[in-house]
Write an enzyme that holds these catalytic residues in place. Sequence first.
Site, PDB file in Angstrom:
ATOM      1  N   HIS A 123      -7.919   7.802  -1.359  1.00 32.34           N
ATOM      2  CA  HIS A 123      -8.672   6.562  -1.170  1.00 32.34           C
ATOM      3  C   HIS A 123      -7.658   5.412  -1.114  1.00 32.34           C
ATOM      4  O   HIS A 123      -7.168   4.961  -2.151  1.00 32.34           O
ATOM      5  CB  HIS A 123      -9.655   6.360  -2.321  1.00 32.34           C
ATOM      6  CG  HIS A 123     -10.764   5.413  -2.012  1.00 32.34           C
ATOM      7  ND1 HIS A 123     -12.070   5.686  -2.315  1.00 32.34           N
ATOM      8  CD2 HIS A 123     -10.765   4.192  -1.443  1.00 32.34           C
ATOM      9  CE1 HIS A 123     -12.831   4.672  -1.944  1.00 32.34           C
ATOM     10  NE2 HIS A 123     -12.052   3.738  -1.411  1.00 32.34           N
ATOM     11  N   LEU A 124      -7.357   4.950   0.085  1.00 33.63           N
ATOM     12  CA  LEU A 124      -6.314   3.930   0.230  1.00 33.63           C
ATOM     13  C   LEU A 124      -6.683   2.651  -0.498  1.00 33.63           C
ATOM     14  O   LEU A 124      -7.856   2.374  -0.746  1.00 33.63           O
ATOM     15  CB  LEU A 124      -6.002   3.669   1.703  1.00 33.63           C
ATOM     16  CG  LEU A 124      -7.066   3.058   2.612  1.00 33.63           C
ATOM     17  CD1 LEU A 124      -7.118   1.550   2.478  1.00 33.63           C
ATOM     18  CD2 LEU A 124      -6.742   3.422   4.055  1.00 33.63           C
ATOM     19  N   HIS A 125      -5.675   1.886  -0.859  1.00 38.71           N
ATOM     20  CA  HIS A 125      -5.888   0.627  -1.578  1.00 38.71           C
ATOM     21  C   HIS A 125      -4.620  -0.215  -1.533  1.00 38.71           C
ATOM     22  O   HIS A 125      -3.518   0.294  -1.475  1.00 38.71           O
ATOM     23  CB  HIS A 125      -6.304   0.878  -3.032  1.00 38.71           C
ATOM     24  CG  HIS A 125      -5.387   1.809  -3.768  1.00 38.71           C
ATOM     25  ND1 HIS A 125      -5.412   3.179  -3.595  1.00 38.71           N
ATOM     26  CD2 HIS A 125      -4.414   1.567  -4.666  1.00 38.71           C
ATOM     27  CE1 HIS A 125      -4.499   3.741  -4.366  1.00 38.71           C
ATOM     28  NE2 HIS A 125      -3.868   2.777  -5.027  1.00 38.71           N
ATOM     29  N   TRP A 126      -4.836  -1.532  -1.540  1.00 40.84           N
ATOM     30  CA  TRP A 126      -3.749  -2.503  -1.628  1.00 40.84           C
ATOM     31  C   TRP A 126      -3.428  -2.769  -3.094  1.00 40.84           C
ATOM     32  O   TRP A 126      -4.332  -2.804  -3.924  1.00 40.84           O
ATOM     33  CB  TRP A 126      -4.169  -3.840  -1.022  1.00 40.84           C
ATOM     34  CG  TRP A 126      -4.246  -3.909   0.463  1.00 40.84           C
ATOM     35  CD1 TRP A 126      -5.375  -3.905   1.223  1.00 40.84           C
ATOM     36  CD2 TRP A 126      -3.165  -4.050   1.379  1.00 40.84           C
ATOM     37  NE1 TRP A 126      -5.059  -4.026   2.551  1.00 40.84           N
ATOM     38  CE2 TRP A 126      -3.702  -4.121   2.674  1.00 40.84           C
ATOM     39  CE3 TRP A 126      -1.773  -4.127   1.227  1.00 40.84           C
ATOM     40  CZ2 TRP A 126      -2.901  -4.259   3.803  1.00 40.84           C
ATOM     41  CZ3 TRP A 126      -0.987  -4.266   2.351  1.00 40.84           C
ATOM     42  CH2 TRP A 126      -1.563  -4.331   3.625  1.00 40.84           C
TER      43      TRP A 126
ATOM     44  N   MET B  99       0.853  -1.175   0.000  1.00 36.80           N
ATOM     45  CA  MET B  99       0.000   0.000   0.000  1.00 36.80           C
ATOM     46  C   MET B  99       0.897   1.237   0.000  1.00 36.80           C
ATOM     47  O   MET B  99       1.880   1.286   0.732  1.00 36.80           O
ATOM     48  CB  MET B  99      -0.835  -0.034   1.288  1.00 36.80           C
ATOM     49  CG  MET B  99      -2.129   0.675   1.215  1.00 36.80           C
ATOM     50  SD  MET B  99      -2.990   0.601   2.814  1.00 36.80           S
ATOM     51  CE  MET B  99      -3.997  -0.844   2.602  1.00 36.80           C
TER      52      MET B  99
END
Length: 163
Positions: A120-123, A107
């Site tokens: 908008h966080l994301h892996w 991330m």
Amino acid sequence: MQQPLWAPWRMEFIRSEKPTGCIFCEFPAAPPSEDRKNLLVHRGEHAFTCLNKFPYNSGHVMVIPRAHVSDLGALGAAEWTGLQDELRRAVDVVKAVYAPEGLNVGMNLGKVAGAGIADHLHWHVVPRWGGDNNFMPVLADVRVVVEALDEAWRRLSAGFAGR
């Protein structure tokens, strides 16, 4: 003598209208009939998985919470658990569909850390194979991805079916 590298598909990105909102909020809000267009391969209650439109390797997916947050601490317990369940499912599917020799799972939190969509966080789940880092990034700052996104969408969507 330098040889030209043709990448005409990039012109679509250059000329396209850039989104004003958050695509990670818009994609799951769209009807499932638009999943292929939006590269969504799986929808979960608290998170979803989609292909990266500008992948590092074939099968590069992103696992994204439905909640619009940039800080991990802003996710509630159920949202966090749902995100991690979706991440585990995505890793399992990528392994089953692509049989990579390894995976990068990570991330980028914040713009300076490399987040292309910092709000908008994301892996990222990136399949890796021995020798997959070829000469192109070294010589031309270009990556070679060997599979079209449409084919990757078809394979990964089938992989998520029934999981």
